[in-house]
Design a protein around this motif. Structure first.
Motif, mmCIF file in Angstrom:
data_model
loop_
_atom_site.group_PDB
_atom_site.id
_atom_site.type_symbol
_atom_site.label_atom_id
_atom_site.label_comp_id
_atom_site.label_asym_id
_atom_site.label_seq_id
_atom_site.Cartn_x
_atom_site.Cartn_y
_atom_site.Cartn_z
ATOM 1 N N UNK A 160 0.998 -1.404 -0.265
ATOM 2 C CA UNK A 160 -0.468 -0.139 0.093
ATOM 3 C C UNK A 160 0.876 1.269 0.092
ATOM 4 N N UNK A 161 1.221 2.240 -0.657
ATOM 5 C CA UNK A 161 0.970 3.483 -1.302
ATOM 6 C C UNK A 161 0.037 5.009 -0.576
ATOM 7 N N UNK A 162 0.297 5.290 -0.334
ATOM 8 C CA UNK A 162 -0.985 7.384 -0.288
ATOM 9 C C UNK A 162 -0.148 7.832 -0.036
ATOM 10 N N UNK A 163 -2.239 8.489 0.999
ATOM 11 C CA UNK A 163 -1.261 10.163 1.195
ATOM 12 C C UNK A 163 -2.769 10.252 1.841
ATOM 13 N N UNK A 164 -3.376 11.114 3.081
ATOM 14 C CA UNK A 164 -3.607 11.365 4.106
ATOM 15 C C UNK A 164 -3.588 12.802 4.319
ATOM 16 N N UNK A 165 -3.396 13.612 3.281
ATOM 17 C CA UNK A 165 -3.411 14.951 3.263
ATOM 18 C C UNK A 165 -3.792 15.718 4.499
#
Length: 285
Positions: free
Chosen positions: A52-57
């Motif tokens: 998994x790769x991602x962001x929570x900006x």
């Protein structure tokens, strides 16, 4: 003779079902509904195994001021365990960059997280627990998404996406927790307050052509009134986007919690040291 034929027919049926599950959506034709998609998702042997790769900006606006706090996420999961890294960059609000590393494992209806901050507290592990009214498994995920809106989609940004399910985030939470309570080692969790916070936010789950999860995304807007250390009203927007890949490539040993981590972790009411982060970016603290 008839019994032997029946056994042979049953064996062929089982083999056919197994082949169809392994072949994914293409073998059976495209799914035509939410139910079609979820049945094939649940049957896929790699539905719970991925990187998994991602962001929570987080975007914050107050008194004419706007800033973005980027959060980067990476990890992997297999069966009931996962490991990952979260980087929070507070430089836009006068802070520094913080790294969190951790493991998550399911123990019955409880989810246990082990967190360390290698840059701020080398070698120290914290433990937090959340107990849910239902166990997290494929059957629960299928139930939560069973009323989602089904769409065939195509995106230039990701040519592997073929299908999308969308459901109000509040409805997804209610479907998951039902009328039960959530208890945690670090705080009292009020489900009604979380539902109010989710507002009109929508959860979007996308799948590839083999009916494996490809990405999850949702946007959350909320306001913080002035008071309790907040001098002016604050509006915030949280944008979460996670992409999955490498299905079937993660071993349970890679994602499982090392015994030395589980044995040394101390139960805490602030596993992410949020109070310290707030002091870091609050003038005069």
């Amino acid at each position: 003779m008839r019994l032997a034929q029946l056994r042979r027919a049953c064996a062929l049926l089982v083999a056919a079902v197994a082949v169809c599950a392994l072949a994914g959506c293409a073998f059976l034709g495209e799914p035509a509904s939410t139910e079609d998609l979820l049945v094939r998702f649940a049957a896929h042997p790699d539905c719970g195994n991925y990187a998994m790769e991602g962001s929570a900006d987080l975007v914050v606006k107050a008194a004419g001021f706007r800033t973005r706090i980027p959060v980067d996420i990476s990890g992997s999961a297999a069966a009931t365990t996962a490991r990952g890294t979260v980087d929070v960059d507070l430089s836009s609000v006068g802070g520094s960059r913080h790294t969190y590393m951790g493991y998550v494992e399911q123990q019955g209806p409880s989810v246990v997280a082990y967190v360390t901050r290698p840059n701020d507290a080398p070698g120290a592990w914290s433990r937090a627990e959340v107990t849910l009214p239902t166990k997290i498994d494929v059957a629960t995920v299928v139930r939560v998404l069973s009323e989602a809106k089904f769409m065939r989609v195509a995106y230039d940004s990701d040519d592997q996406v073929a299908y999308e399910l969308s459901i109000p985030a509040a409805s997804a939470l209610r479907a998951f927790v039902g009328s039960g309570d959530i208890s945690a080692s670090f705080a009292d969790v009020d489900v009604d307050q979380i539902v109010d916070l989710l507002g009109d936010g929508e959860l979007r789950v996308r799948f590839d052509r083999e009916c494996r999860p490809r990405s999850v995304a949702f946007d959350l807007e909320f306001s913080v009134p002035a008071g309790d250390g907040v001098p002016v009203p604050v509006k915030a927007n949280l944008n979460v986007a996670l992409a999955f890949s490498g299905h079937g490539s993660v071993t349970e040993a890679e994602a499982s919690v090392p015994s030395k981590v589980a044995d040394s972790a101390k139960l805490t009411d602030d596993p992410f040291a949020v109070e310290a982060l707030v002091r870091e970016v609050t003038p005069g603290s």
